[in-house]
Write an enzyme that holds these catalytic residues in place. Structure first.
Site, PDB file in Angstrom:
ATOM      1  N   ARG A 162      -0.544  -9.316  -3.211  1.00 10.38           N
ATOM      2  CA  ARG A 162       0.103  -9.891  -2.031  1.00 10.38           C
ATOM      3  C   ARG A 162      -0.916 -10.688  -1.235  1.00 10.38           C
ATOM      4  O   ARG A 162      -2.014 -10.220  -0.994  1.00 10.38           O
ATOM      5  CB  ARG A 162       0.666  -8.762  -1.182  1.00 10.38           C
ATOM      6  CG  ARG A 162       1.333  -9.208   0.095  1.00 10.38           C
ATOM      7  CD  ARG A 162       1.963  -8.039   0.832  1.00 10.38           C
ATOM      8  NE  ARG A 162       3.408  -8.037   0.728  1.00 10.38           N
ATOM      9  CZ  ARG A 162       4.155  -6.945   0.687  1.00 10.38           C
ATOM     10  NH1 ARG A 162       3.601  -5.762   0.715  1.00 10.38           N
ATOM     11  NH2 ARG A 162       5.470  -7.042   0.613  1.00 10.38           N
ATOM     12  N   GLU A 187      -1.307  -3.144  16.605  1.00 13.56           N
ATOM     13  CA  GLU A 187      -0.750  -3.476  17.914  1.00 13.56           C
ATOM     14  C   GLU A 187      -1.444  -2.676  19.019  1.00 13.56           C
ATOM     15  O   GLU A 187      -1.997  -1.604  18.790  1.00 13.56           O
ATOM     16  CB  GLU A 187       0.751  -3.134  17.959  1.00 13.56           C
ATOM     17  CG  GLU A 187       1.597  -3.950  17.018  1.00 13.56           C
ATOM     18  CD  GLU A 187       1.366  -3.615  15.556  1.00 13.56           C
ATOM     19  OE1 GLU A 187       1.153  -2.442  15.224  1.00 13.56           O
ATOM     20  OE2 GLU A 187       1.372  -4.556  14.741  1.00 13.56           O
ATOM     21  N   SER A 216       0.828  -1.208   0.000  1.00 15.03           N
ATOM     22  CA  SER A 216       0.000   0.000   0.000  1.00 15.03           C
ATOM     23  C   SER A 216       0.860   1.255   0.000  1.00 15.03           C
ATOM     24  O   SER A 216       1.816   1.386   0.764  1.00 15.03           O
ATOM     25  CB  SER A 216      -1.010   0.013   1.154  1.00 15.03           C
ATOM     26  OG  SER A 216      -0.482  -0.589   2.294  1.00 15.03           O
ATOM     27  N   HIS A 276      -5.589  -3.138  -2.965  1.00  9.72           N
ATOM     28  CA  HIS A 276      -4.547  -4.042  -3.450  1.00  9.72           C
ATOM     29  C   HIS A 276      -4.955  -4.556  -4.831  1.00  9.72           C
ATOM     30  O   HIS A 276      -5.966  -5.214  -4.969  1.00  9.72           O
ATOM     31  CB  HIS A 276      -4.358  -5.235  -2.495  1.00  9.72           C
ATOM     32  CG  HIS A 276      -3.680  -4.863  -1.215  1.00  9.72           C
ATOM     33  ND1 HIS A 276      -2.553  -5.493  -0.762  1.00  9.72           N
ATOM     34  CD2 HIS A 276      -3.976  -3.915  -0.311  1.00  9.72           C
ATOM     35  CE1 HIS A 276      -2.177  -4.947   0.382  1.00  9.72           C
ATOM     36  NE2 HIS A 276      -3.031  -3.990   0.680  1.00  9.72           N
TER      37      HIS A 276
HETATM   38  I1  8IG Z   1      -0.194   0.715   6.820  1.00  9.25           I
HETATM   39  O1  8IG Z   1       0.708   0.405  12.667  1.00  9.25           O
HETATM   40  C1  8IG Z   1       0.173  -0.187   8.533  1.00  9.25           C
HETATM   41  N1  8IG Z   1       0.362  -1.496   8.591  1.00  9.25           N
HETATM   42  N2  8IG Z   1       1.272  -4.126  12.304  1.00  9.25           N
HETATM   43  N3  8IG Z   1       0.982  -1.830  12.504  1.00  9.25           N
HETATM   44  C2  8IG Z   1       1.025  -2.968  11.742  1.00  9.25           C
HETATM   45  N4  8IG Z   1       0.826  -2.957  10.442  1.00  9.25           N
HETATM   46  C3  8IG Z   1       0.578  -1.768   9.868  1.00  9.25           C
HETATM   47  C4  8IG Z   1       0.524  -0.579  10.579  1.00  9.25           C
HETATM   48  C5  8IG Z   1       0.742  -0.608  11.977  1.00  9.25           C
HETATM   49  N5  8IG Z   1       0.261   0.414   9.707  1.00  9.25           N
END
Ligand code: 8IG
Length: 275
Positions: free
Chosen positions: A95, A196, A42, A74
């Site tokens: 992906r 997270e 992305s 995507h």
């Molecule tokens: I765009 O803050 C994107 N992908 N794990 N954490 C995780 N994947 C992500 C994040 C993020 N931002």
């Protein structure tokens, strides 16, 4: 899980499937061998147009082993691009993420297929969260190393692969010669698809991580197993949870990607032209 996908059959060899996929790509593109492959995550999609002349575009699901894309934003295509210097690039806009639960074989199938088409340089890009406070959304960062927090591996059986210098120093130096302001960081692959918690982001920081994402590490391992040199780049679309004070939203992540896309895609095209 679809039984139509040969990768899902327990007695299939994923490298045989990748070889057949590579033959299908050669047939459909009219290009016998490719030199460089790029997985565009992305925020990186526009690079496909800037690299050179697209000579063929294939819906990825027409190639054996590939799945239909699961995510909005995507593009599920494989493109063959003729670079200005005469090299051939395979652009992977399809992906399969680990969190889709199709198994690691499907996650790394595009990488193994790229290797089977002759590719020696694998460029893996993604959108990700940043732990370094100095990074603003829209900042591109070179991946210097990774921490694989999926507790999984694309390697099957007793296959011991050295991952020292997995993210090629040579290619990072080359990227720096194009843009000396590029920062580097250690990419932590979480399973996702949830972002997270702030505590998990602190853990990632303490163990040496700078970037949090949901792809790339497993793909990079498979790329190295197949003997390819790897360049990894993250677009920081958001600061990681707790680093940024506001909640994360998928819409914001997409928007930050769209804003940065022209700039980072042009940068990537210049790096590829120099390889
Ligand atoms: I765009 O803050 C994107 N992908 N794990 N954490 C995780 N994947 C992500 C994040 C993020 N931002």
């Amino acid at each position: 899980m679809s039984v139509q996908n040969p990768l899902d059959l327990p007695d299939s060899d994923p490298f045989d499937v990748a070889r057949i996929a590579a033959e299908q790509i050669a047939e459909k593109t009219g290009v016998e061998r490719h030199d460089i492959a790029l997985t565009l995550g992305s925020g990186w999609g526009k690079a496909a147009e800037l690299l050179g002349e697209t000579t063929a575009t294939i819906p990825a699901h027409e190639i054996i082993g590939f799945s239909k894309p699961a995510l909005e934003g995507h593009v599920g295509t494989l493109r063959s691009v003729l670079l200005p210097g005469g090299k051939r690039a395979l652009v992977i806009g399809a992906r399969t993420h680990y969190y889709e639960d199709h198994g690691v074989r499907r996650v790394v199938h595009s990488v193994r297929t790229a290797a089977a088409t002759g590719v020696k340089t694998m460029i893996l890009t993604n959108g990700a969260g940043g732990i370094k406070e100095t990074w603003k959304p829209g900042t591109p960062v070179l991946i210097s190393d990774h921490i694989n927090l999926t507790a999984d591996s694309p390697l099957e059986g007793a296959t011991f692969i050295d991952l020292t210098d997995l993210y090629s120093k040579r290619l990072r130096d080359l990227a720096h010669s194009i843009d000396s302001t590029l920062d580097e960081g250690v990419y932590c692959q979480f399973r996702g698809p949830h972002y997270e918690t702030p505590a998990e982001v602190q853990m990632a920081k303490i163990i040496g991580g700078h970037i949090v994402g949901m792809s790339t590490a497993l793909e990079a391992i498979a790329a190295r197993q197949s003997g390819m040199e790897v360049l990894g780049m993250s677009l920081i679309t958001n600061l990681a949870a707790g680093i940024q004070k506001t909640p994360l939203s998928h819409a914001e992540v997409i928007e930050a990607g769209q804003m940065a896309e022209p700039v980072i895609s042009a940068l990537l095209a210049r790096i590829v032209a120099a390889i």
